[in-house]
Write an enzyme that holds these catalytic residues in place. Structure first.
Site, PDB file in Angstrom:
ATOM      1  N   GLY A  20       0.807  -1.221   0.000  1.00  0.00           N
ATOM      2  CA  GLY A  20       0.000   0.000   0.000  1.00  0.00           C
ATOM      3  C   GLY A  20       0.830   1.257   0.000  1.00  0.00           C
ATOM      4  O   GLY A  20       0.485   2.253   0.652  1.00  0.00           O
ATOM      5  N   TYR A 161     -11.850  -4.521  11.676  1.00  0.00           N
ATOM      6  CA  TYR A 161     -10.613  -3.747  11.572  1.00  0.00           C
ATOM      7  C   TYR A 161      -9.930  -3.638  12.930  1.00  0.00           C
ATOM      8  O   TYR A 161      -8.707  -3.835  13.046  1.00  0.00           O
ATOM      9  CB  TYR A 161     -10.940  -2.358  11.030  1.00  0.00           C
ATOM     10  CG  TYR A 161      -9.780  -1.398  10.949  1.00  0.00           C
ATOM     11  CD1 TYR A 161      -8.818  -1.513   9.959  1.00  0.00           C
ATOM     12  CD2 TYR A 161      -9.663  -0.340  11.858  1.00  0.00           C
ATOM     13  CE1 TYR A 161      -7.755  -0.619   9.877  1.00  0.00           C
ATOM     14  CE2 TYR A 161      -8.611   0.555  11.784  1.00  0.00           C
ATOM     15  CZ  TYR A 161      -7.659   0.420  10.794  1.00  0.00           C
ATOM     16  OH  TYR A 161      -6.613   1.304  10.715  1.00  0.00           O
TER      17      TYR A 161
END
Length: 257
Positions: A20, A161
């Site tokens: 990322g 998450y």
């Protein structure tokens, strides 16, 4: 990038792999390593040629960008193998990519749980697994897992998450203990609320910012560059005695220890 970013001479020519690394905090980390003259490959699903062009114009060095869906473990391994072949065994791994899409506990399906974990947790383990042999050959290395203070705050609104970020810290400690005798260091960085474009577009409101700043000891909004020097420090020999630790870079919201 701020001219105040710390310089670590031992990072020059080091082989770095970042997940990322083309947007948000990841892009700032990529630029940070390029500023150290490191050899950098990052993976990202989206196109990042324009970002790489800007980096090359500013530094005279171009990071390698490989399009990769990190939830595809075989594709992730191919990317790491390709990076290793071009720039040498990976000495520094930055597990950064994550999926912080908001979701409620009652509405979360098994499919969406698996999808979330396949981005935010599973690739962390397998990217570590894929670089270990090379780091052992090099005589050591540094792995940094990017987590979040969300689980330490007990935040609601994205339980998958939050669970993954807690697990990331456990993964850090376990791998640090297992491979410390090989001089492989593993640490976690937990950013606070960093004002990336994504955050500003999707979740930042004046009220939310006001409430969050009340929690911070330091009354300044965090930006991506605020995370970079900590990443570089934990990657360099300046931190050679630090492993298995979590560093919260959050302006003083949570406390550790």
């Amino acid at each position: 990038m701020s001219s105040k970013i710390a310089q670590f001479k031992d990072l020059q020519d080091k082989s770095v792999f970042i997940t990322g690394g083309g947007s948000g905090i990841g892009a700032a980390i990529t630029e940070g390593f390029i500023s150290q003259r490191s050899r950098v490959t990052f993976v990202q699903r989206s196109e990042a040629s324009e970002f790489c062009d800007v980096i090359e114009q500013n530094y005279g060095i171009r990071p390698d960008h490989l399009k990769c869906d990190i939830s595809d473990t075989k594709a992730l391994k191919r990317s790491i193998d390709k990076a290793s072949e071009k720039q040498g065994d990976i000495a520094i791994l930055i597990n950064n990519a994550a999926d912080d899409v908001r979701h409620s506990t009652l509405d979360l399906t098994e499919e969406n749980w698996d999808k979330s974990q396949s981005i935010t947790l599973k690739p962390y383990f397998f990217s570590i697994q894929f670089v270990l042999d090379g780091m052992i050959k090099l005589g050591g290395g540094s792995i940094i897992n990017m987590s979040s203070i969300s689980y330490m705050m007990g935040n609601s609104g994205y339980p998958s998450y939050v669970a993954a970020n807690s697990a990331i810290n456990g993964l850090t400690r376990g791998i640090a203990r297992e491979f410390g005798h090989k001089k492989i260091r593993v640490n976690t960085i937990a950013p606070g609320w960093v004002m990336t474009k994504k955050q500003q577009m999707m979740w930042v409101t004046p009220k939310a910012l006001e409430e969050h700043l009340k929690r911070q000891c330091l009354k300044e909004l965090l930006v991506a560059d605020d995370i970079v020097s900590s990443v570089l420090f934990l990657s360099s020999n300046a931190s050679k005695a630090i492993t298995g630790q979590l560093l919260a870079v959050d302006g003083g919201v949570v406390t550790t220890g």
